[in-house]
Scaffold this motif. Structure first.
Motif, PDB file in Angstrom:
ATOM      1  N   GLY A  61       4.424  -8.845   4.842  1.00  0.00           N
ATOM      2  CA  GLY A  61       4.990  -7.768   5.657  1.00  0.00           C
ATOM      3  C   GLY A  61       5.631  -6.693   4.809  1.00  0.00           C
ATOM      4  N   LYS A  62       6.345  -7.099   3.758  1.00  0.00           N
ATOM      5  CA  LYS A  62       6.978  -6.129   2.850  1.00  0.00           C
ATOM      6  C   LYS A  62       5.922  -5.285   2.138  1.00  0.00           C
ATOM      7  CE  LYS A  62      11.130  -8.920   1.934  1.00  0.00           C
ATOM      8  NZ  LYS A  62      12.096  -7.957   2.508  1.00  0.00           N
ATOM      9  N   LEU A  63       4.846  -5.947   1.692  1.00  0.00           N
ATOM     10  CA  LEU A  63       3.773  -5.224   1.013  1.00  0.00           C
ATOM     11  C   LEU A  63       3.107  -4.230   1.964  1.00  0.00           C
ATOM     12  CD1 LEU A  63       2.029  -4.882  -1.530  1.00  0.00           C
ATOM     13  CD2 LEU A  63       0.572  -6.736  -0.690  1.00  0.00           C
ATOM     14  N   ALA A  64       2.878  -4.662   3.203  1.00  0.00           N
ATOM     15  CA  ALA A  64       2.266  -3.772   4.189  1.00  0.00           C
ATOM     16  C   ALA A  64       3.154  -2.569   4.471  1.00  0.00           C
ATOM     17  CB  ALA A  64       1.996  -4.547   5.478  1.00  0.00           C
ATOM     18  N   LYS A  65       4.459  -2.799   4.528  1.00  0.00           N
ATOM     19  CA  LYS A  65       5.399  -1.710   4.802  1.00  0.00           C
ATOM     20  C   LYS A  65       5.384  -0.675   3.693  1.00  0.00           C
ATOM     21  CE  LYS A  65      10.202  -0.911   6.182  1.00  0.00           C
ATOM     22  NZ  LYS A  65      11.521  -1.548   6.463  1.00  0.00           N
TER      23      LYS A  65
ATOM     24  N   PRO B 276      -2.412   0.055  13.055  1.00  0.00           N
ATOM     25  CA  PRO B 276      -0.994   0.350  13.296  1.00  0.00           C
ATOM     26  C   PRO B 276      -0.189   0.273  12.002  1.00  0.00           C
ATOM     27  CG  PRO B 276      -1.831  -1.255  14.875  1.00  0.00           C
ATOM     28  CD  PRO B 276      -2.880  -1.098  13.826  1.00  0.00           C
ATOM     29  N   LYS B 277       0.880   1.024  11.943  1.00  0.00           N
ATOM     30  CA  LYS B 277       1.735   1.036  10.772  1.00  0.00           C
ATOM     31  C   LYS B 277       2.307  -0.358  10.525  1.00  0.00           C
ATOM     32  CE  LYS B 277       5.562   3.648   8.717  1.00  0.00           C
ATOM     33  NZ  LYS B 277       6.601   4.693   8.960  1.00  0.00           N
ATOM     34  N   ASN B 278       2.350  -0.757   9.254  1.00  0.00           N
ATOM     35  CA  ASN B 278       2.893  -2.060   8.821  1.00  0.00           C
ATOM     36  C   ASN B 278       2.081  -3.253   9.324  1.00  0.00           C
ATOM     37  OD1 ASN B 278       4.969  -0.528   7.708  1.00  0.00           O
ATOM     38  ND2 ASN B 278       6.356  -0.880   9.426  1.00  0.00           N
ATOM     39  N   HIS B 279       0.818  -3.033   9.693  1.00  0.00           N
ATOM     40  CA  HIS B 279      -0.008  -4.137  10.183  1.00  0.00           C
ATOM     41  C   HIS B 279      -0.311  -5.116   9.036  1.00  0.00           C
ATOM     42  CE1 HIS B 279      -3.600  -6.168  11.929  1.00  0.00           C
ATOM     43  NE2 HIS B 279      -2.930  -5.986  13.049  1.00  0.00           N
ATOM     44  N   PRO B 280      -0.358  -6.442   9.301  1.00  0.00           N
ATOM     45  CA  PRO B 280      -0.596  -7.446   8.240  1.00  0.00           C
ATOM     46  C   PRO B 280      -1.894  -7.251   7.477  1.00  0.00           C
ATOM     47  CG  PRO B 280       0.168  -8.502  10.254  1.00  0.00           C
ATOM     48  CD  PRO B 280      -0.065  -7.073  10.600  1.00  0.00           C
ATOM     49  N   SER B 281      -2.913  -6.664   8.122  1.00  0.00           N
ATOM     50  CA  SER B 281      -4.201  -6.482   7.442  1.00  0.00           C
ATOM     51  C   SER B 281      -4.068  -5.620   6.194  1.00  0.00           C
ATOM     52  CB  SER B 281      -5.214  -5.846   8.401  1.00  0.00           C
ATOM     53  OG  SER B 281      -4.773  -4.568   8.832  1.00  0.00           O
ATOM     54  N   ILE B 282      -3.067  -4.772   6.153  1.00  0.00           N
ATOM     55  CA  ILE B 282      -2.861  -3.891   4.991  1.00  0.00           C
ATOM     56  C   ILE B 282      -2.609  -4.713   3.734  1.00  0.00           C
ATOM     57  CG2 ILE B 282      -1.343  -2.136   3.989  1.00  0.00           C
ATOM     58  CD1 ILE B 282      -0.933  -1.034   6.811  1.00  0.00           C
ATOM     59  N   SER B 283      -1.755  -5.714   3.838  1.00  0.00           N
ATOM     60  CA  SER B 283      -1.458  -6.540   2.668  1.00  0.00           C
ATOM     61  C   SER B 283      -2.670  -7.360   2.255  1.00  0.00           C
ATOM     62  CB  SER B 283      -0.270  -7.460   2.950  1.00  0.00           C
ATOM     63  OG  SER B 283      -0.514  -8.283   4.072  1.00  0.00           O
ATOM     64  N   TYR B 284      -3.445  -7.857   3.236  1.00  0.00           N
ATOM     65  CA  TYR B 284      -4.630  -8.648   2.904  1.00  0.00           C
ATOM     66  C   TYR B 284      -5.679  -7.793   2.193  1.00  0.00           C
ATOM     67  CZ  TYR B 284      -2.510 -11.519   6.583  1.00  0.00           C
ATOM     68  OH  TYR B 284      -1.644 -12.237   7.359  1.00  0.00           O
TER      69      TYR B 284
END
Length: 479
Positions: free
Chosen positions: A136-140, A154-162
């Motif tokens: 979550g921190k990485l996505a943010k 969506p902003k801060n979505h978990p897929s961003i970090s993956y």
């Protein structure tokens, strides 16, 4: 739909060509397409002993085990005569790929089972990153950039970090880690996909960027070149980076135009410039090293970063142990839960991978691939392209279909023409600068049961072509 029709076309045309070859006399048996194994000698004829030339008959009768080999030339397959059960079997040439049934077996034993093991381990780590809050921190942190590239996320979505972890693993040549991270990203993106059997814009963008193959440390290529006796095994590293980087930019622009992304975003420009600066800085550092230093650096950087990711995950999870308690679990139990999900994912993608690899096996063994590649080489040679370049084209042509097959062509080209030849170096760049498109589509889209890949396949193949053209120019410029 496009992938399904392409798969059917490969299957039907390959089977038709195999049957036609049998009845036209070009093949003696079609058993090789079903049961043969890669590099095994091909049966081309069978005769009674009295029907073979007299000197061969005498040699067979005197030879140990009634087997003789003639025309022993290192660069060509031998012709072998085997006398057994009153007939002489004549073998010549070798099989290009495993047959249908061995491919079924090897897909499970040599590909899926190791993949399931990788998935289990890294999905276990991903579960720790999720519960501990690290993902979550990485996505943010990365949301300002990713929402420009993937406006539907969506902003801060978990897929961003993956996706970040997948891109990082690919960037560092960590294939075993890239696939689990990528599958987790596809699963997360599928959760926000309004049409579950149809690829979303975000999934297509992710797939095309992933398949463009941006790689910083081509560890495996360096290893193959070292084994082939290259003077400087790492001398293709910069051409590989340039080629794969151009491929990535091309993928981003092609998909971005289709999805009407705002390319003038300040955050996108800043990230792109930072990425270019980082690559240039690292290359400048590597270039000032001597041969041993380069080999040491390239062989250890990726491994150290992977170990660092694992250590960070475990230490961060230990520090955030309260979050695991709040979720009614422990760090180890969470890891086991994630690993179990990884195993389930591996089982899900098995049929997709099997179907694609069996079709490719028939395609190669039918002889269609060789005919197509020979015609393409002929066209290029008549356009004035040098023979050194056309000799490397089989690697580029097979790369979208099979990583193992193109790797075999790569090793063969270096053994035949020399690792330091233009052919050997260009083959290395081809192998490094693109992905196995059809395998990747089968694995990633299959993992979330997407049937309609929309324009993903066409875009990925177009990027493959761009990478091939770029590789030829870059290799000619450097070498």
């Amino acid at each position: 739909m496009v992938l399904s029709r392409f798969w059917l076309a490969i299957f039907i045309s390959s089977i038709a060509f195999i049957v036609i070859s049998l009845f036209s006399g070009n093949s003696y048996s079609i058993d090789y397409a079903l049961n043969g194994k890669k590099d095994e000698p091909l049966l081309i004829s069978e005769k009674y002993l009295k029907e073979v030339p007299a000197f061969i008959k005498d040699s067979i009768e005197k030879a140990p085990e009634n087997t003789i080999v003639i025309n022993t030339i290192e660069t060509n397959p031998d012709t072998t005569y085997v006398y057994k059960n009153q007939t002489v079997k004549i073998f010549s040439g070798v099989q290009k790929s495993d047959g249908l049934l061995p491919t079924c077996k090897s897909t499970l034993v040599d590909l899926i089972l190791p993949l399931i093991a990788y998935l289990a381990f890294f999905c276990g780590l991903m579960e720790l990153l999720i519960i501990s809050g690290a993902s979550g921190k990485l996505a943010k942190v990365l949301s300002p950039v990713f929402v420009k590239v993937f406006p539907s996320i969506p902003k801060n979505h978990p897929s961003i970090s993956y996706m970040t972890l997948n891109f990082a693993a690919n960037f560092l040549g960590l294939d075993s880690a890239a696939t689990p991270f990528g599958l987790k990203a596809m699963e997360s993106l599928q959760e926000i996909n309004p049409e579950k059997d149809k690829a979303s814009d975000a999934q297509i963008m992710f797939m095309c960027l992933h398949a463009s193959g941006l790689t910083l440390i081509a560890t495996s290529i360096i290893g193959y070149r070292a084994a082939a006796g290259a003077t400087n095994p790492a001398d293709v590293m910069l051409p590989c980076i340039i080629t794969s980087f151009i491929g990535t930019i091309a993928a981003f622009l092609i998909v971005g135009v289709k999805q009407k992304i705002n390319f003038k975003s300040a955050s996108l420009v800043a990230v792109l410039m930072a990425l270019i600066a980082g690559i240039i800085g690292l290359l400048m550092y590597v270039n000032h090293l001597d041969l041993i230093g380069k080999n040491y650096f390239t062989s250890n950087l990726s491994a150290l970063i992977l170990v660092g990711i694992i250590a960070f995950t475990l230490i961060f999870s230990f520090r955030k142990e309260k979050k695991f308690i709040e979720s009614n679990t422990t760090v180890f139990e969470a890891f086991v839960t994630g690993a179990n999900n990884g195993v389930k994912t591996g089982v899900t993608i098995f049929p997709y991978v099997l179907g694609m690899l069996v079709a490719i096996s028939l395609f190669r063994n039918s002889g269609l691939f060789e005919i197509i590649s020979n015609w393409i080489a002929f066209v290029f040679s008549n356009m004035g392209v040098s023979k050194e370049i056309t000799d490397a084209l089989p690697v580029a042509l097979l790369r979208p279909f099979s990583s193992a097959g193109s790797r075999g062509f790569l090793i063969d080209s270096m053994n035949t023409f020399g690792a330091d030849s233009l052919t050997g170096r260009l083959s290395s760049i081809f192998q490094c600068s693109a992905e196995s498109t059809f395998y990747v589509i089968a694995v990633y889209f299959g993992s979330v049961n997407i049937k309609n890949t929309r324009y993903a396949l066409g875009t990925m193949l177009l990027v493959d072509v761009i990478c091939v053209i770029t590789a030829i120019f870059v290799a000619s410029w450097f070498f």
